[in-house]
Scaffold this motif. Structure first.
Motif, PDB file in Angstrom:
ATOM      1  N   PRO A   1       0.814  -1.230   0.000  1.00 37.60           N
ATOM      2  CA  PRO A   1       0.000   0.000   0.000  1.00 37.60           C
ATOM      3  C   PRO A   1       0.843   1.274   0.000  1.00 37.60           C
ATOM      4  O   PRO A   1       0.462   2.259  -0.619  1.00 37.60           O
ATOM      5  N   GLU A   2       2.012   1.252   0.648  1.00 37.17           N
ATOM      6  CA  GLU A   2       2.826   2.472   0.778  1.00 37.17           C
ATOM      7  C   GLU A   2       3.604   2.808  -0.492  1.00 37.17           C
ATOM      8  O   GLU A   2       3.918   3.957  -0.753  1.00 37.17           O
ATOM      9  N   LYS A   3       3.955   1.796  -1.291  1.00 39.80           N
ATOM     10  CA  LYS A   3       4.888   2.016  -2.396  1.00 39.80           C
ATOM     11  C   LYS A   3       4.242   2.036  -3.780  1.00 39.80           C
ATOM     12  O   LYS A   3       4.825   2.550  -4.727  1.00 39.80           O
ATOM     13  N   LEU A   4       3.073   1.432  -3.917  1.00 38.68           N
ATOM     14  CA  LEU A   4       2.487   1.298  -5.256  1.00 38.68           C
ATOM     15  C   LEU A   4       1.407   2.353  -5.458  1.00 38.68           C
ATOM     16  O   LEU A   4       0.403   2.354  -4.755  1.00 38.68           O
ATOM     17  N   PRO A   5       1.608   3.265  -6.420  1.00 37.47           N
ATOM     18  CA  PRO A   5       0.562   4.262  -6.699  1.00 37.47           C
ATOM     19  C   PRO A   5      -0.727   3.564  -7.136  1.00 37.47           C
ATOM     20  O   PRO A   5      -0.665   2.521  -7.784  1.00 37.47           O
ATOM     21  N   ASN A   6      -1.874   4.140  -6.779  1.00 38.39           N
ATOM     22  CA  ASN A   6      -3.189   3.534  -7.100  1.00 38.39           C
ATOM     23  C   ASN A   6      -3.253   2.070  -6.645  1.00 38.39           C
ATOM     24  O   ASN A   6      -3.705   1.197  -7.371  1.00 38.39           O
ATOM     25  N   TYR A   7      -2.786   1.842  -5.421  1.00 35.37           N
ATOM     26  CA  TYR A   7      -2.625   0.475  -4.917  1.00 35.37           C
ATOM     27  C   TYR A   7      -3.880  -0.383  -5.103  1.00 35.37           C
ATOM     28  O   TYR A   7      -3.826  -1.469  -5.679  1.00 35.37           O
ATOM     29  N   GLU A   8      -5.036   0.100  -4.612  1.00 37.62           N
ATOM     30  CA  GLU A   8      -6.262  -0.715  -4.650  1.00 37.62           C
ATOM     31  C   GLU A   8      -6.619  -1.104  -6.081  1.00 37.62           C
ATOM     32  O   GLU A   8      -6.961  -2.253  -6.374  1.00 37.62           O
ATOM     33  N   GLU A   9      -6.529  -0.127  -6.977  1.00 33.38           N
ATOM     34  CA  GLU A   9      -6.878  -0.378  -8.374  1.00 33.38           C
ATOM     35  C   GLU A   9      -5.885  -1.349  -9.022  1.00 33.38           C
ATOM     36  O   GLU A   9      -6.263  -2.257  -9.759  1.00 33.38           O
ATOM     37  N   MET A  10      -4.606  -1.157  -8.706  1.00 34.31           N
ATOM     38  CA  MET A  10      -3.571  -2.027  -9.282  1.00 34.31           C
ATOM     39  C   MET A  10      -3.732  -3.474  -8.809  1.00 34.31           C
ATOM     40  O   MET A  10      -3.624  -4.411  -9.600  1.00 34.31           O
ATOM     41  N   ILE A  11      -4.007  -3.652  -7.518  1.00 33.09           N
ATOM     42  CA  ILE A  11      -4.184  -5.002  -6.978  1.00 33.09           C
ATOM     43  C   ILE A  11      -5.377  -5.690  -7.653  1.00 33.09           C
ATOM     44  O   ILE A  11      -5.333  -6.873  -7.978  1.00 33.09           O
ATOM     45  N   LYS A  12      -6.425  -4.905  -7.881  1.00 34.05           N
ATOM     46  CA  LYS A  12      -7.600  -5.450  -8.561  1.00 34.05           C
ATOM     47  C   LYS A  12      -7.234  -5.883  -9.984  1.00 34.05           C
ATOM     48  O   LYS A  12      -7.631  -6.955 -10.447  1.00 34.05           O
ATOM     49  N   ASN A  13      -6.450  -5.055 -10.683  1.00 36.64           N
ATOM     50  CA  ASN A  13      -6.014  -5.398 -12.045  1.00 36.64           C
ATOM     51  C   ASN A  13      -5.139  -6.648 -12.052  1.00 36.64           C
ATOM     52  O   ASN A  13      -5.319  -7.533 -12.899  1.00 36.64           O
ATOM     53  N   PHE A  14      -4.181  -6.706 -11.114  1.00 38.33           N
ATOM     54  CA  PHE A  14      -3.286  -7.868 -11.059  1.00 38.33           C
ATOM     55  C   PHE A  14      -4.084  -9.156 -10.841  1.00 38.33           C
ATOM     56  O   PHE A  14      -3.687 -10.220 -11.294  1.00 38.33           O
ATOM     57  N   PHE A  15      -5.203  -9.042 -10.092  1.00 37.34           N
ATOM     58  CA  PHE A  15      -5.968 -10.240  -9.720  1.00 37.34           C
ATOM     59  C   PHE A  15      -7.050 -10.577 -10.747  1.00 37.34           C
ATOM     60  O   PHE A  15      -7.778 -11.539 -10.574  1.00 37.34           O
ATOM     61  N   THR A  16      -7.126  -9.811 -11.821  1.00 37.66           N
ATOM     62  CA  THR A  16      -8.055 -10.143 -12.893  1.00 37.66           C
ATOM     63  C   THR A  16      -7.340 -11.111 -13.836  1.00 37.66           C
ATOM     64  O   THR A  16      -6.223 -10.851 -14.277  1.00 37.66           O
ATOM     65  N   GLU A  17      -8.003 -12.231 -14.122  1.00 38.44           N
ATOM     66  CA  GLU A  17      -7.360 -13.284 -14.916  1.00 38.44           C
ATOM     67  C   GLU A  17      -6.932 -12.764 -16.285  1.00 38.44           C
ATOM     68  O   GLU A  17      -7.701 -12.137 -16.993  1.00 38.44           O
ATOM     69  N   HIS A  18      -5.680 -13.063 -16.660  1.00 36.44           N
ATOM     70  CA  HIS A  18      -5.145 -12.551 -17.924  1.00 36.44           C
ATOM     71  C   HIS A  18      -4.013 -13.447 -18.415  1.00 36.44           C
ATOM     72  O   HIS A  18      -3.579 -14.362 -17.724  1.00 36.44           O
ATOM     73  N   LEU A  19      -3.559 -13.162 -19.613  1.00 38.43           N
ATOM     74  CA  LEU A  19      -2.362 -13.816 -20.134  1.00 38.43           C
ATOM     75  C   LEU A  19      -1.493 -12.761 -20.791  1.00 38.43           C
ATOM     76  O   LEU A  19      -1.905 -11.614 -20.984  1.00 38.43           O
ATOM     77  N   HIS A  20      -0.258 -13.147 -21.116  1.00 38.49           N
ATOM     78  CA  HIS A  20       0.668 -12.261 -21.826  1.00 38.49           C
ATOM     79  C   HIS A  20       1.171 -12.971 -23.077  1.00 38.49           C
ATOM     80  O   HIS A  20       1.181 -14.199 -23.135  1.00 38.49           O
ATOM     81  N   SER A  21       1.637 -12.196 -24.041  1.00 37.33           N
ATOM     82  CA  SER A  21       2.181 -12.786 -25.266  1.00 37.33           C
ATOM     83  C   SER A  21       3.654 -13.157 -25.092  1.00 37.33           C
ATOM     84  O   SER A  21       4.279 -13.673 -26.005  1.00 37.33           O
ATOM     85  N   ASP A  22       4.216 -12.878 -23.915  1.00 36.21           N
ATOM     86  CA  ASP A  22       5.592 -13.271 -23.591  1.00 36.21           C
ATOM     87  C   ASP A  22       5.602 -13.914 -22.207  1.00 36.21           C
ATOM     88  O   ASP A  22       4.620 -13.824 -21.469  1.00 36.21           O
ATOM     89  N   GLU A  23       6.719 -14.533 -21.860  1.00 37.20           N
ATOM     90  CA  GLU A  23       6.860 -15.103 -20.522  1.00 37.20           C
ATOM     91  C   GLU A  23       6.686 -14.029 -19.455  1.00 37.20           C
ATOM     92  O   GLU A  23       6.993 -12.864 -19.685  1.00 37.20           O
ATOM     93  N   GLU A  24       6.227 -14.454 -18.288  1.00 34.63           N
ATOM     94  CA  GLU A  24       6.249 -13.567 -17.120  1.00 34.63           C
ATOM     95  C   GLU A  24       7.265 -14.146 -16.147  1.00 34.63           C
ATOM     96  O   GLU A  24       7.121 -15.289 -15.703  1.00 34.63           O
ATOM     97  N   ILE A  25       8.295 -13.351 -15.833  1.00 38.51           N
ATOM     98  CA  ILE A  25       9.379 -13.811 -14.961  1.00 38.51           C
ATOM     99  C   ILE A  25       9.400 -12.948 -13.714  1.00 38.51           C
ATOM    100  O   ILE A  25       9.492 -11.722 -13.811  1.00 38.51           O
ATOM    101  N   ARG A  26       9.292 -13.577 -12.561  1.00 38.28           N
ATOM    102  CA  ARG A  26       9.314 -12.848 -11.298  1.00 38.28           C
ATOM    103  C   ARG A  26      10.269 -13.533 -10.328  1.00 38.28           C
ATOM    104  O   ARG A  26      10.195 -14.733 -10.118  1.00 38.28           O
ATOM    105  N   TYR A  27      11.155 -12.714  -9.738  1.00 41.33           N
ATOM    106  CA  TYR A  27      12.126 -13.209  -8.757  1.00 41.33           C
ATOM    107  C   TYR A  27      11.867 -12.440  -7.465  1.00 41.33           C
ATOM    108  O   TYR A  27      12.026 -11.230  -7.417  1.00 41.33           O
ATOM    109  N   CYS A  28      11.429 -13.157  -6.441  1.00 40.85           N
ATOM    110  CA  CYS A  28      11.050 -12.519  -5.175  1.00 40.85           C
ATOM    111  C   CYS A  28      12.302 -12.224  -4.339  1.00 40.85           C
ATOM    112  O   CYS A  28      12.995 -13.141  -3.898  1.00 40.85           O
ATOM    113  N   LEU A  29      12.566 -10.930  -4.135  1.00 36.12           N
ATOM    114  CA  LEU A  29      13.747 -10.505  -3.371  1.00 36.12           C
ATOM    115  C   LEU A  29      13.425 -10.255  -1.905  1.00 36.12           C
ATOM    116  O   LEU A  29      14.303 -10.263  -1.055  1.00 36.12           O
ATOM    117  N   ALA A  30      12.152 -10.008  -1.609  1.00 33.72           N
ATOM    118  CA  ALA A  30      11.716  -9.795  -0.221  1.00 33.72           C
ATOM    119  C   ALA A  30      10.207  -9.969  -0.183  1.00 33.72           C
ATOM    120  O   ALA A  30       9.519  -9.763  -1.188  1.00 33.72           O
TER     121      ALA A  30
END
Length: 199
Positions: free
Chosen positions: A81-110
């Motif tokens: 909530p503190e770091k992401l602008p438009n947090y509530e809206e962004m979280i809602k977007n991230f949680f809407t089912e979707h796909l990408h035309s390229d790989e999605e690569i995520r490396y959790c640092l913390a």
């Protein structure tokens, strides 16, 4: 060999989720719990590693993965909530089912978070990625993301070439990336298994 634990299991765990619409940041285990192995994820095209998140700048293993897989772009994303602008809206977007035309690569640092994806029967699997876990979702797989109840993740985002973060919200089955994904990882007819293995 039964006693040797895969070190990735400490930072990446997966399970089938219930269909409750309670807070999306809860684990949503089924009753009884139904875990999914890293091998089952690999059969869906999902790759995973356990890396040294505290030394990502100098980590040879990360460097090798990037070279082998052609990852030339990297940036960092903090979701809270503190770091992401438009947090509530962004979280809602991230949680809407979707796909990408390229790989999605995520490396959790913390921190940690949940990446949900669909199996071959279109059933949701929740993948919990914690510090040190790196995960690659293939192009064309339907997925979504949410924080867990700790409300914080810092992730490295990697990309081959210039980043294109365009989400295609479901349904987008006509996309080339989706068709290619189903061709590679979709359910095979039992009679075709032999020739599929050889192809």
């Amino acid at each position: 060999m039964g006693n040797i634990k895969d070190p990735r299991e400490e930072v990446i765990q997966a399970w089938y989720i219930d269909d409750s619409d309670e807070d999306q940041r809860l684990p949503h285990h089924r009753e009884p719990k139904e875990f999914v192995s890293l091998e089952q994820l690999a059969a869906l095209g999902v790759l995973s590693w356990r890396l040294d998140a505290d030394n990502h700048e100098t980590d040879d293993e990360l460097k090798n993965i990037c070279e082998e897989r052609g990852y030339s772009y990297m940036d960092f994303c903090e979701v809270c909530p503190e770091k992401l602008p438009n947090y509530e809206e962004m979280i809602k977007n991230f949680f809407t089912e979707h796909l990408h035309s390229d790989e999605e690569i995520r490396y959790c640092l913390a921190g940690s978070g949940y990446f949900d994806l669909r199996d071959q029967d279109d059933v949701w699997i929740r993948v919990w990625v914690k510090k040190g876990g790196m995960i690659v979702f293939p192009a064309g797989i339907y997925h979504r993301f949410t924080l867990d109840s700790d409300n914080y993740i810092k992730a490295m985002r990697l990309f081959a070439g210039s980043p294109i973060w365009t989400p295609y919200y479901r349904p987008h089955d006509h996309l080339l990336a989706r068709k290619a994904y189903l061709e590679a990882f979709g359910r095979k007819e039992a009679g075709n298994r032999a020739c599929d293995a050889a192809a």
